[in-house]
Write an enzyme that holds these catalytic residues in place. Sequence first.
Site, mmCIF file in Angstrom:
data_model
loop_
_atom_site.group_PDB
_atom_site.id
_atom_site.type_symbol
_atom_site.label_atom_id
_atom_site.label_comp_id
_atom_site.label_asym_id
_atom_site.label_seq_id
_atom_site.Cartn_x
_atom_site.Cartn_y
_atom_site.Cartn_z
ATOM 1 N N GLY A 1 -8.150 -11.823 6.720
ATOM 2 C CA GLY A 1 -8.575 -12.902 7.599
ATOM 3 C C GLY A 1 -8.094 -12.655 9.016
ATOM 4 C CD GLN B 1 -4.593 -13.440 13.666
ATOM 5 O OE1 GLN B 1 -5.554 -13.783 12.984
ATOM 6 N NE2 GLN B 1 -3.559 -12.812 13.149
ATOM 7 C CB CYS C 1 0.572 -13.609 10.011
ATOM 8 S SG CYS C 1 -0.488 -13.935 11.423
ATOM 9 C CG LEU C 2 -3.642 -8.833 10.140
ATOM 10 C CD1 LEU C 2 -5.145 -8.920 10.383
ATOM 11 C CD2 LEU C 2 -3.245 -7.419 9.747
ATOM 12 C CG HIS D 1 -2.590 -17.920 7.638
ATOM 13 N ND1 HIS D 1 -1.301 -17.508 7.377
ATOM 14 C CD2 HIS D 1 -3.020 -17.149 8.675
ATOM 15 C CE1 HIS D 1 -0.967 -16.536 8.224
ATOM 16 N NE2 HIS D 1 -2.004 -16.295 9.024
ATOM 17 C CD GLU D 2 -6.950 -16.127 9.120
ATOM 18 O OE1 GLU D 2 -6.879 -16.083 10.361
ATOM 19 O OE2 GLU D 2 -6.313 -15.354 8.396
ATOM 20 C CG HIS E 1 -3.978 -17.700 13.439
ATOM 21 N ND1 HIS E 1 -2.867 -17.224 14.081
ATOM 22 C CD2 HIS E 1 -4.007 -17.058 12.241
ATOM 23 C CE1 HIS E 1 -2.244 -16.339 13.297
ATOM 24 N NE2 HIS E 1 -2.915 -16.231 12.175
HETATM 25 NI NI NI Z 1 -2.347 -14.942 10.622
#
Ligand code: NI
Length: 185
Positions: A47, A52, A100-101, A142-143, A146
């Site tokens: 995701g 991001q 998380c990325l 989660h997404e 962001h």
């Molecule tokens: Ni994340």
Amino acid sequence: MSILKIARLGHPILQKIASPVDNFKDPEIKKIINDMIDTLDDAGGIGLAAPQIHVSKRIVIFFVPEDRLENGKNKVELTIMINPKIEPKNDMMNRDWEACLSIPNLMGAVDRYSHIKYSWYDVDGEYFEREASGYHSRVVQHECDHLDGKLYPFQMLDLSLLGFQEEINSNKDLLDKGRSLPSEI
Ligand code: NI
């Protein structure tokens, strides 16, 4: 289409409230989405939210892979969401590991709503609704966080459950505080 650099924890764009997309016909939106798909694919996550990749717009992409199946359900193909909204179905929560990325190498156990209803617009401006539970529900929460400038550690109720993946994965007592290993989202 390009693979872009992913903003990491500490970059101010990750803590900004992202703006809604109001012109679906803007060719820039398609370009952002294509770049998000390339960047997610390259990073090996499941995701990604537009902030991001340093774009403060309410766009999220995600999928739920085969190995996240719960009771034979929950596989979700790549979904591209513009201006998504979430509504919990009830108060039931569950705690599981997330990564998380934007926070490489770390993981933390986060409490999330177990069952949600969510809606979004696709790139043609068409409206969709879906219900989710389990891991699917977690990824969407989660997404979408962001887009509101929130990273998963901000939602943690017990910060002793935050650490390096390498450390937690080799500590079974700690690992058992969540249900499954995290994917990067
Ligand atoms: Ni994340």
